[in-house]
Design a protein around this motif. Structure first.
Motif, short mmCIF file in Angstrom:
data_model
loop_
_atom_site.label_atom_id
_atom_site.label_comp_id
_atom_site.label_asym_id
_atom_site.label_seq_id
_atom_site.Cartn_x
_atom_site.Cartn_y
_atom_site.Cartn_z
N SER A 150 -6.88 1.91 7.12
CA SER A 150 -7.47 1.18 6.04
C SER A 150 -6.95 0.14 5.06
N ASP A 151 -5.53 -0.03 5.56
CA ASP A 151 -4.93 -0.86 4.63
C ASP A 151 -5.65 -2.24 4.43
N GLY A 152 -5.60 -2.59 3.22
CA GLY A 152 -6.29 -4.04 3.12
C GLY A 152 -7.55 -4.01 2.77
N GLU A 153 -8.46 -2.99 3.12
CA GLU A 153 -9.63 -2.65 2.42
C GLU A 153 -9.83 -2.53 0.84
N GLY A 154 -10.71 -3.13 0.38
CA GLY A 154 -10.79 -3.07 -1.20
C GLY A 154 -10.75 -1.51 -1.48
N ARG A 177 -7.04 10.79 -20.52
CA ARG A 177 -5.91 9.80 -20.04
C ARG A 177 -6.63 8.92 -18.99
N THR A 178 -6.36 7.50 -19.02
CA THR A 178 -6.77 6.65 -17.67
C THR A 178 -5.77 5.81 -17.42
N ARG A 179 -5.44 5.61 -16.32
CA ARG A 179 -4.23 5.09 -15.61
C ARG A 179 -4.66 4.18 -14.35
N LEU A 180 -4.23 2.93 -14.34
CA LEU A 180 -4.44 2.10 -13.22
C LEU A 180 -3.56 2.47 -12.17
N ILE A 181 -3.89 2.73 -10.93
CA ILE A 181 -3.26 3.30 -9.78
C ILE A 181 -3.39 2.41 -8.56
N VAL A 182 -2.49 2.69 -7.84
CA VAL A 182 -2.47 2.14 -6.32
C VAL A 182 -2.95 3.49 -5.54
N PRO A 183 -4.34 3.40 -5.13
CA PRO A 183 -4.57 4.59 -4.32
C PRO A 183 -4.03 4.84 -3.00
N PHE A 184 -3.74 6.15 -2.57
CA PHE A 184 -3.53 6.18 -1.37
C PHE A 184 -4.41 5.71 -0.20
N THR A 185 -3.81 5.18 0.78
CA THR A 185 -4.64 4.74 1.99
C THR A 185 -4.20 5.16 3.45
N ARG A 186 -4.88 5.24 4.26
CA ARG A 186 -4.48 5.36 5.63
C ARG A 186 -4.08 3.91 6.46
N ARG A 187 -3.24 4.11 7.61
CA ARG A 187 -2.91 2.89 8.03
C ARG A 187 -3.88 1.91 8.56
N ALA A 241 -9.87 7.80 2.23
CA ALA A 241 -8.25 8.04 2.45
C ALA A 241 -7.95 8.67 1.09
N VAL A 242 -8.49 8.55 -0.06
CA VAL A 242 -7.88 8.97 -1.26
C VAL A 242 -8.31 10.75 -1.25
N LEU A 243 -9.70 10.79 -0.79
CA LEU A 243 -10.03 12.38 -0.69
C LEU A 243 -9.26 13.07 0.45
N THR A 262 0.92 -1.13 -0.05
CA THR A 262 0.05 -0.26 0.03
C THR A 262 0.87 1.18 -0.18
N VAL A 263 0.46 2.34 -0.54
CA VAL A 263 0.94 3.58 -0.38
C VAL A 263 0.16 4.61 0.54
N ARG A 264 1.10 5.56 1.08
CA ARG A 264 0.48 6.62 2.00
C ARG A 264 0.86 7.88 1.27
N VAL A 265 0.10 8.80 1.62
CA VAL A 265 0.23 10.47 1.28
C VAL A 265 1.64 10.74 2.01
N GLU A 266 1.62 10.51 3.22
CA GLU A 266 2.80 10.98 4.24
C GLU A 266 4.28 10.50 3.54
N GLU A 267 4.16 9.22 2.91
CA GLU A 267 5.35 8.74 2.51
C GLU A 267 5.77 9.05 0.82
N ASP A 268 4.97 9.81 0.24
CA ASP A 268 5.17 10.12 -1.13
C ASP A 268 6.14 11.28 -1.24
N ALA A 269 7.08 10.98 -2.06
CA ALA A 269 8.17 12.05 -2.44
C ALA A 269 7.55 13.37 -3.05
N THR A 270 6.82 13.03 -3.81
CA THR A 270 6.33 14.25 -4.43
C THR A 270 5.33 15.03 -3.83
#
Length: 907
Positions: free
Chosen positions: A903-907, A891-901, A691-693, A634-642
């Motif tokens: 909510s990890d593992g939720e669809g 533009r359409t792209r498959l993404i790994v959406p940001f989650t919160r800790r 979490a994405v919002l 999973t990926v979290r916004v707090e860990e994103d370099a951008t």
């Protein structure tokens, strides 16, 4: 036939060992049916314990492992407990108690000694390792690879140089350093990130268990509740998970793992509870004798075990296959590496014009073969001459160690990308990247001739489980087929090579791919799969052969000094044979066909780890780690370099929603400019939508100075309360004004925002937007922006549907006016709808890109989304993934959406 004989021999050996233990146990307890004096009973228990104390587990059955000596007035006898095959051990204190640490290390060594090399691997979770040192050690600090650092305890021998101490010599695992060097024991996890990463490894192991290979998890100190829960969940699968837990400091409030023997320590002795299935007592009270726990094994015993495990079982050592000097090979004429031996002779295989690509099939030892091959090439050729793309689609995560992790910051300097458990989209993205490079090289060759390729590094793409990219018969599978065929056809001449590995023979693949692979001049046939043209080789070996329709197969015998390539004529599917001393092909009867012996899989792990660290330390200045994609992560916004690099002052704020599934893991984002429709709609029932919002909002907030933007926040559904509250708290802490709204407040603010847009509240239906219809309009100034954040827009449907008694306008009229006219006046909506139907209902006829341009779909079926957007065959929803749609950019792209800790593992 050889494989059958090997399996039969192993079965006979296991049967004889089990029978010997049974006979010894019978002799120990054999007695006439008469009363037994207590002293005689204790003596017989001692003989029985001694007979069983050298565990010889049979497949699927636990081993009897000694943990100490039970004390009675009439003497002592060994205390044994069952471990492995779904049985576990839990001690109340953690390993900061020397008695506990010593016992855990003793049990660990006994289990390793009782199983064949490669049968057990050990993972150590030692959170207390950052706070204390093991025997004879001193604490030290060592920066970790992430923003946080971790503390380690250092060896007493190296206490004078804390900065250079080895983390494998610290804490609980300090005395077990030789096993860490060997790769049998993974580097201990001490920090929270390392514990999470190691538990991810344990979960992957439990999902894809290798035959006769158990993962021993040693918990040396208490961990956080979520980690305990993850560990306990693994044990519920029983023997099928092939995970054995030795836990010290298990939280009293948490239930122990299933099928556990508990040990409670008193001042000197310990009380041993009833083992599952074979209790000591009839009333659940446990062993009716105090137990003096066994202590630390001698250092000589650890060293002896490491030496035994490092001895390759088939006489082939990885070190013997490597060049004496690193990075001295020239890639101008191709690449070659020694892959094994035939008798005493080394055998090399090449990636060059004659054998530009390899096909590797079979299951037994495939991951080990590929890793040995990759490291062999990496040792011979410098990073400037060789570049790898490594993709493991099997679920085994075979290449995970070649990228930096929280536990080990080293990586293979030649690696450009590493992907494990990837989506097909990621695999196809890698192939697209390779095709772009291929076409660039071909164009340069046409313009400048052969000299244009002289300075280009050779590229080797290793794809384990490549058949997964071709599955499904859909658009993606057809694209993967086209890409593979083009790379096979033209890659070799451009210095680009494929190593494709999988369990299936070529006949089981799509026709065009099978035809392309049939032209491969080198095939490595490993044990474990039926094949029509090549006999199954014995375990630990491979047959080098030419697939049907191949014109030749090539092997190499390294000569003194340089490597001499010898071409071998080959019939359909015949085994490649070594040349004789004069370089001529040696034709042998089929029953004498040469078989290449490969390095022992268990011995490989430690040697390759040492080689990788050596190459990493010698990496050129400025080297960058490979891009890394893990399908389970999973990926979290707090860990994103951008996100971390965002600053106030940009003309067009960016809303980040996750990571794109591509080679570089680029940030998935939308530009919130002044064009009509530049709003964000997150659609789907999954709580990940909240979490994405939240992530999009926090990324926007970083681009505004305090007070330059206001945030109107409406948490309208229970599942979003936590994310909404966290969003509001974070915004307020950053100095941004936040207004919380209920449904009535949302209705009022929608009306106010619509009224602030000239021409948008004219009582008539919303008309065309001013300016370009779908183009990029001039940006509104960053200052003064308003962001309306609605968690669960559909919950306000009834309120928004009511008409104002004075104006006749509904809340939906104001919503649609805001969507079309708001961006031009600095107002943007970020909303989460819990389904596509509610979104369509709220927007009514306002479905053009000028009304809503930016969507993230989470669990929306592809046919429904395609029908709504008018674009067929968009995607297949799956857990942990989303589809980014930007209707302005098409533009359409498959993404790994940001989650919160949480909510990890939720669809």
């Amino acid at each position: 036939m050889g494989r059958l004989a090997s399996v039969y021999g192993q079965a006979v050996a296991a049967h004889r060992a089990g029978r010997a233990h049974l006979d010894a146990a019978r002799r120990a307890v054999d007695t006439a049916d008469q009363p037994i004096a207590p002293a005689d009973l204790v003596a017989r228990l001692a003989r029985l314990g001694d007979a069983l104390a050298t565990p010889t587990p049979l497949p699927g059955t636990p081993a009897c492992v000694r943990i100490g000596s039970a004390s009675t007035p009439d003497g002592d006898f060994p205390a044994l407990v069952p471990l492995g095959a779904g049985h576990h051990l839990v001690l109340d204190p953690d390993a900061r108690d020397p008695r506990v640490a010593g016992l855990l290390r003793a049990v660990l060594l006994r289990l390793l000694a009782a199983t064949p090399p490669g049968g057990v691997r050990v993972a150590v979770l030692d959170p207390a390792g950052r706070d204390h040192a093991g025997p004879g050690s001193a604490s030290r600090d060592r920066p970790g690879p992430g923003p946080a650092s971790r503390d380690h305890a250092g060896s007493g021998v190296d206490a004078h140089d804390p900065a250079g101490a080895d983390p494998g010599r610290t804490g609980f695992a300090g005395p077990l350093g030789p096993l860490i060097d060997l790769g049998v024991l993974m580097p201990p996890a001490t920090g929270a990130a390392e514990v999470d990463a190691l538990l991810d490894t344990v979960q992957r192991h439990a999902r894809a268990v290798e035959p006769a290979r158990e993962l021993l998890v040693v918990l040396a100190a208490s961990v956080a509740g979520s980690a305990v829960a993850r560990l306990a969940a693994l044990t519920e699968r029983g023997p099928a998970a092939a995970v054995c837990v030795l836990a010290a400091g298990w939280p009293a409030a948490e239930p122990p793992p299933a099928r556990t023997t508990r040990v409670r320590l008193a001042e000197r002795y310990a009380h041993v509870g009833d083992p599952p299935g074979v209790p000591f007592s009839a009333d659940g009270s446990g062993l009716a004798a105090p137990v003096l726990l066994d202590g630390d094994p001698p250092a000589a015993e650890v060293a002896a075990l490491a030496e035994r495990l490092s001895a390759p079982g088939n006489g082939v050592e990885v070190a013997a296959l490597l060049p004496e000097r690193r990075w001295t090979g020239s890639a101008a004429g191709g690449l070659r590496t020694v892959i094994g031996r035939v008798g005493p002779e080394p055998v090399a295989a090449a990636l060059d014009r004659a054998t530009p690509h390899w096909l590797v099939d079979g299951s037994a030892g495939r991951a080990s073969f590929l890793l040995t091959m990759v490291h062999g090439l990496a040792a011979r050729y410098a990073p400037a001459d060789l570049r790898f793309h490594l993709l493991d689609a099997t679920g085994r995560a075979g290449f995970a160690d070649l990228a930096p992790t929280a536990a080990d910051p080293s990586w293979l300097p030649h690696a450009r990308s590493v992907g494990i458990e990837p989506d097909r989209e990621y695999g196809v993205a890698v192939l697209r990247d390779l095709r772009r490079e291929l076409r660039r090289r071909v164009a340069a060759r046409k313009r400048h001739g052969v000299a244009a390729a002289a300075d280009q590094p050779r590229i080797v793409a290793v794809v384990d489980g490549f058949e997964a990219l071709l599955a499904g018969g859909d658009t993606l599978a057809r694209e993967a087929t086209d890409l593979l065929v083009e790379l096979v056809r033209a890659g070799g001449l451009a210095g680009m090579h494929l190593v494709l590995a999988g369990p299936n023979p070529p006949g089981a693949l799509p026709g065009r791919v099978a035809a392309a692979l049939g032209r491969f001049a080198l095939r490595v046939a490993l044990p474990g799969e039926p094949r029509d043209a090549v006999a199954d080789p014995p375990a630990g070996s491979a047959l080098l052969s030419a697939p049907p329709h191949a014109t030749r197969a090539v092997a190499h015998r390294p000569a003194t000094g340089a490597d001499a390539a010898v071409r071998l004529p080959n019939a359909h599917g015949a085994v490649v044979r070594l040349p004789d001393a004069d370089g001529a092909a040696v034709r042998l009867p089929d029953e004498q066909a040469a078989v290449v012996r490969l390095p022992d899989a268990q011995a490989t792990a430690g040697e390759l780890a040492r080689l990788r660290r050596e190459l990493w330390q010698a990496r050129p200045t400025g080297s960058r780690p490979p891009s890394f994609f893990a399908g389970h992560a999973t990926v979290r916004v707090e860990e994103d370099a951008t996100v971390a690099g965002l600053r106030p002052g940009g003309r067009r704020p960016l809303a980040l929603v996750g990571r794109t599934v591509d080679v570089d893991g680029t940030s998935a984002l939308f530009i919130m400019d002044a064009a009509p429709g530049r709003h964000l709609a997150v659609v789907g029932a999954s709580a990940t939508g909240a979490a994405v919002l939240r992530a999009a909002t926090l990324s926007l907030a970083r681009q505004h100075a305090p007070g330059d933007a206001r945030f109107l926040l409406a948490p309208l559904t229970g599942p979003a309360d936590s994310a909404a509250e966290d969003t509001a708290t974070t915004l307020a802490a950053a100095g941004h004004p936040v207004v919380r709204l209920d449904t009535a407040g949302l209705r009022a603010h929608l009306a106010a925002l619509a009224a602030a847009c000239p021409g948008a509240t004219s009582g008539s239906p919303v008309g065309p937007a001013d300016g370009s219809a779908g183009g990029v309009a001039a940006s509104a100034p960053t200052a003064g922006r308003t962001y309306l954040l609605v968690f669960g827009v559909d919950a306000a449907h009834e309120v928004l549907a009511r008409a104002d008694p004075e104006t006749g306008r509904t809340g939906h009229d104001d919503l649609r006016a805001l969507l079309r006219h708001g961006p031009g006046h600095g107002a943007h909506l970020l909303g989460w709808w819990r389904g596509l139907g509610p979104l369509a209902r709220d927007l009514g006829d306002a479905r053009e890109p000028e009304d809503l341009a930016c969507l993230v779909a989470l669990d929306v079926p592809g046919d429904e989304l395609g029908a709504y957007l008018g674009v067929p065959d968009l995607w297949s929803p799956r857990p942990g993934r989303g589809l980014l749609v930007d209707r302005h950019d098409q533009r359409t792209r498959l993404i790994v959406p940001f989650t919160r800790r949480e909510s990890d593992g939720e669809g």
